[in-house]
Design a protein around this motif. Structure first.
Motif, PDB file in Angstrom:
ATOM      1  N   ASP A   1       0.895  -0.889   0.065  1.00  0.00           N
ATOM      2  CA  ASP A   1      -0.019   0.372   0.000  1.00  0.00           C
ATOM      3  C   ASP A   1       1.050   1.234  -0.091  1.00  0.00           C
ATOM      4  N   THR A   2       2.129   1.274   0.766  1.00  0.00           N
ATOM      5  CA  THR A   2       2.817   2.401   0.946  1.00  0.00           C
ATOM      6  C   THR A   2       3.166   2.566  -0.544  1.00  0.00           C
ATOM      7  N   VAL A   3       3.974   1.623  -1.354  1.00  0.00           N
ATOM      8  CA  VAL A   3       4.443   1.589  -2.607  1.00  0.00           C
ATOM      9  C   VAL A   3       3.308   2.257  -3.794  1.00  0.00           C
ATOM     10  N   MET A   4       2.203   1.500  -3.467  1.00  0.00           N
ATOM     11  CA  MET A   4       0.847   2.055  -4.393  1.00  0.00           C
ATOM     12  C   MET A   4       0.532   3.423  -3.985  1.00  0.00           C
ATOM     13  N   TYR A   5       0.506   4.009  -2.988  1.00  0.00           N
ATOM     14  CA  TYR A   5      -0.221   5.011  -2.548  1.00  0.00           C
ATOM     15  C   TYR A   5       0.916   6.369  -3.084  1.00  0.00           C
ATOM     16  N   THR A   6       2.278   5.648  -2.747  1.00  0.00           N
ATOM     17  CA  THR A   6       3.274   6.777  -3.215  1.00  0.00           C
ATOM     18  C   THR A   6       3.290   7.057  -4.571  1.00  0.00           C
ATOM     19  N   LEU A   7       3.222   5.991  -5.605  1.00  0.00           N
ATOM     20  CA  LEU A   7       3.240   6.113  -6.733  1.00  0.00           C
ATOM     21  C   LEU A   7       1.837   6.808  -7.441  1.00  0.00           C
ATOM     22  N   ALA A   8       0.878   6.679  -6.656  1.00  0.00           N
ATOM     23  CA  ALA A   8      -0.551   7.397  -6.838  1.00  0.00           C
ATOM     24  C   ALA A   8      -0.550   8.894  -6.685  1.00  0.00           C
ATOM     25  N   ASP A   9       0.526   9.269  -5.780  1.00  0.00           N
ATOM     26  CA  ASP A   9       0.980  10.707  -5.015  1.00  0.00           C
ATOM     27  C   ASP A   9      -0.356  10.754  -4.031  1.00  0.00           C
ATOM     28  N   LEU A  10      -0.678   9.824  -3.373  1.00  0.00           N
ATOM     29  CA  LEU A  10      -1.678   9.862  -2.414  1.00  0.00           C
ATOM     30  C   LEU A  10      -1.187   9.465  -1.115  1.00  0.00           C
ATOM     31  N   ALA A  11       0.036   9.541  -0.880  1.00  0.00           N
ATOM     32  CA  ALA A  11       0.660   8.825   0.461  1.00  0.00           C
ATOM     33  C   ALA A  11       0.831  10.038   1.261  1.00  0.00           C
ATOM     34  N   ALA A  12       0.731   9.789   2.606  1.00  0.00           N
ATOM     35  CA  ALA A  12       0.948  10.636   3.695  1.00  0.00           C
ATOM     36  C   ALA A  12       2.249  10.728   4.024  1.00  0.00           C
ATOM     37  N   VAL A  13       3.012  11.784   3.406  1.00  0.00           N
ATOM     38  CA  VAL A  13       4.472  11.751   3.518  1.00  0.00           C
ATOM     39  C   VAL A  13       4.937  11.881   4.853  1.00  0.00           C
ATOM     40  N   GLU A  14       4.526  12.903   5.606  1.00  0.00           N
ATOM     41  CA  GLU A  14       4.911  13.455   6.841  1.00  0.00           C
ATOM     42  C   GLU A  14       4.914  12.116   7.812  1.00  0.00           C
ATOM     43  N   ARG A  15       3.396  11.598   7.887  1.00  0.00           N
ATOM     44  CA  ARG A  15       3.094  10.570   8.618  1.00  0.00           C
ATOM     45  C   ARG A  15       3.824   9.333   8.692  1.00  0.00           C
ATOM     46  N   GLY A  16       3.967   9.062   7.178  1.00  0.00           N
ATOM     47  CA  GLY A  16       4.963   7.836   7.041  1.00  0.00           C
ATOM     48  C   GLY A  16       4.137   6.440   6.371  1.00  0.00           C
ATOM     49  N   TRP A  17       2.853   6.690   6.573  1.00  0.00           N
ATOM     50  CA  TRP A  17       2.258   5.524   6.530  1.00  0.00           C
ATOM     51  C   TRP A  17       0.633   6.091   6.071  1.00  0.00           C
ATOM     52  N   GLY A  18      -0.092   5.291   5.329  1.00  0.00           N
ATOM     53  CA  GLY A  18      -1.380   5.480   4.803  1.00  0.00           C
ATOM     54  C   GLY A  18      -1.608   6.742   4.002  1.00  0.00           C
ATOM     55  N   LEU A  19      -2.765   7.300   3.871  1.00  0.00           N
ATOM     56  CA  LEU A  19      -3.290   8.268   3.038  1.00  0.00           C
ATOM     57  C   LEU A  19      -3.015   9.545   3.539  1.00  0.00           C
ATOM     58  N   HIS A  20      -2.672  10.764   2.701  1.00  0.00           N
ATOM     59  CA  HIS A  20      -2.816  12.154   3.036  1.00  0.00           C
ATOM     60  C   HIS A  20      -4.324  12.498   3.095  1.00  0.00           C
ATOM     61  N   GLU A  21      -4.381  13.480   3.864  1.00  0.00           N
ATOM     62  CA  GLU A  21      -6.094  13.995   4.074  1.00  0.00           C
ATOM     63  C   GLU A  21      -6.679  12.911   4.501  1.00  0.00           C
ATOM     64  N   GLU A  22      -6.316  12.289   5.501  1.00  0.00           N
ATOM     65  CA  GLU A  22      -7.116  10.842   6.034  1.00  0.00           C
ATOM     66  C   GLU A  22      -7.915  11.349   7.158  1.00  0.00           C
ATOM     67  N   THR A  23      -9.072  10.500   7.399  1.00  0.00           N
ATOM     68  CA  THR A  23      -9.815  10.751   8.355  1.00  0.00           C
ATOM     69  C   THR A  23      -9.888   9.235   9.204  1.00  0.00           C
ATOM     70  N   PHE A  24     -10.288   9.162  10.407  1.00  0.00           N
ATOM     71  CA  PHE A  24     -10.224   8.110  11.267  1.00  0.00           C
ATOM     72  C   PHE A  24     -11.524   8.041  11.884  1.00  0.00           C
ATOM     73  N   ALA A  25     -12.480   7.889  11.327  1.00  0.00           N
ATOM     74  CA  ALA A  25     -14.137   7.780  11.946  1.00  0.00           C
ATOM     75  C   ALA A  25     -14.279   6.367  12.328  1.00  0.00           C
ATOM     76  N   ALA A  26     -13.804   5.453  11.455  1.00  0.00           N
ATOM     77  CA  ALA A  26     -14.374   3.952  11.793  1.00  0.00           C
ATOM     78  C   ALA A  26     -13.427   3.849  12.916  1.00  0.00           C
ATOM     79  N   LEU A  27     -12.017   4.209  13.096  1.00  0.00           N
ATOM     80  CA  LEU A  27     -11.197   3.677  14.224  1.00  0.00           C
ATOM     81  C   LEU A  27     -11.711   4.308  15.388  1.00  0.00           C
TER      82      LEU A  27
END
Lengths: 312, 312
Positions: free
Chosen positions: B50-76
């Motif tokens: 997922d990190t490779v896929m999101y990074t290639l799609a320019d969707l990765a959360a670069v600062e957080r280091g995992w997951g997607l940028h502009e992410e929310t955590f409602a389910a959590l």
């Protein structure tokens, strides 16, 4: 007075909310239809259980009519990117419910136990019990073929008339086993209230579970009409009465549907109620607010007390 | 020139992004570690894929280091209410990925096919292939017992030294089967680049799959150092070199780890590189921006061309 309340989704949930405010937790069991349940996105979804649970937790999206208020749909947006199914929408907070339910079910827990655990998490004190721990799918036959209930209602927006309703079970030949929690609640009950839900697809599945009709035959049972001023408050009930019962959308048609099970009937003020065959009570049955729900619950319970006193 | 790039998560993903900008889709295969994969909330999570896929799609959360940028955590937040596990956090958009992956895997699709389908959904043109379609769990032994990799790294924050790393497989006795897509890519490759990932837990799992080491032995292989100025850019690599290899955190230790597999080495400008044993190239290997990644990718490819020319 121990009460068992039979409920489907939205309409049933609103009266459930009023009853839960009117009765202590140890005097009320909310028995909920699971015929609408489905696997979707790999998750077990129980629309009616969730509507009742979210409504009791004051978390339901009242205007939308399903799911949680202040909900977001980020996961859905990604599912859509991947070409996944989007006709049945699940919100992000709501996913937390389905994820935990599915994980616990896959680990071997019963739906009864899973539901109790979810209710604890949301601070719902009253017992919400599924009609069954087994799968029992409500199937809708139409001129164009047979569909599962949610496909017919949500995906196809109930555009095709239902020509028959039946229940697909794990064991086709057998009746659906009622959940032990439902049977225990009925064994301890003084009164059963049937909520203003669709009789064909919300209440009949519950009545079809093993041992339920026999127990109801021994108990005072009061139905609250889902038909008001010649139509259903919500959903396809009016058309279903026409195609499945060849009946008009009247309180009498609802009373006729339940037949000898009923000992009392609550309908809308001003509507013709089935007074020739049953003790009836006229009330304002449309519940727009929490206070409407509480007021109606109290009227239903007061009416029931008079019926119980007359039987005694 | 056909390139196969071996990658773990964040560090590997950044150079993957540069390579994907430098090379057309038909000339680059990104082979990704799946030893970190886990079932969580009933979902199959593949952190490195997922990190490779999101990074290639320019969707990765670069600062957080995992997951997607502009992410929310409602389910959590709801999972937390229900007492579910919250040590491994999944965002709401991200859940769309895991839900679809899990559903397709349960329906019988291979992880290779699932990954390709997810990549199409996000518009990722380059092939991202899992090292294997079978489960191969990276296990970390510590003085306090053995843990799965994510438990050790995320839940326990790698506080305990790793005394041994091993791989738990579906068939304990056998080697993990490499994915057919990885083997096919290696058979067509002119060059293999090992990304600046942790050798023990990101690259060794890939090298341990059937047929991979044999193919790499016949191909020019260049490693990019994950050690810069005496430490790991990210993660527990420096301490793992000490406890697992009794080595200092140096480029030489990385070169020694891969041994005879390597034909070239790219390390940080100013660091002592293993020039006594390998052709080396010094570059700015810290990738803070997309342009840093592209520049480093071009330097690695240029260095590789000189090595290939020397072999020819």
């Amino acid at each position: 007075m121990n009460v068992v309340y039979l409920s489907g989704g939205v309409g049933g949930a609103r009266l459930a909310h009023g009853l839960a405010r009117a009765l202590p937790a140890n005097a009320l069991t909310l028995a909920v239809n699971t015929g609408d349940d489905l696997w979707h996105w790999g998750l077990r979804i129980c629309p009616d259980l969730d509507t009742v649970m979210y409504t009791l937790a004051d978390l339901a999206a009242v205007e939308r009519g399903w799911g949680l208020h202040e909900e977001t749909f980020a996961a859905l947006s990604f599912v859509s990117r991947y070409g996944g199914e989007t006709w049945f929408q699940l919100g992000d907070h709501d996913l937390g419910t389905h994820l935990m339910r599915s994980e616990w079910l896959r680990a071997g827990a019963s739906l009864t136990d899973v539901t109790a655990r979810l209710c604890r998490g949301l601070g719902v004190a009253h017992a919400i019990v599924p009609m069954s721990d087994s799968a029992c799918e409500t199937m809708i036959e139409t001129a164009a073929g047979t569909r599962t209930f949610q496909r017919w209602l949500v995906q196809e927006r109930a555009q095709l008339d239902a020509t028959r309703v039946w229940f697909r079970r794990e064991n086709e030949a057998a009746q659906t086993a009622a959940s032990p929690s439902l049977l225990a609640a009925l064994d301890a009950a003084d009164l059963v209230v049937i909520g203003p839900s669709n009789p064909f697809v919300s209440i009949d599945p519950i009545l079809g579970c093993t041992g339920v009709r026999e127990r109801l035959a021994r108990l005072p049972v009061i139905a609250v009409s889902p038909i008001v001023r010649g139509g259903a408050v919500k959903g396809p009930l009016a058309r279903m009465l026409a195609t499945l019962s060849q009946a008009e959308a009247t309180p009498q048609a609802i009373a006729d549907h339940y037949g000898a099970l009923l000992n009392g009937f609550v309908g809308e003020v001003g509507d013709a109620l089935p007074e020739a065959t049953l003790p009836c009570h006229a009330a304002q049955t449309i519940m727009a607010t929490r206070d409407d729900s509480l007021r109606l619950a109290r009227e239903v319970l007061g009416f029931a007390e008079r019926i119980l006193a007359a039987r005694a």
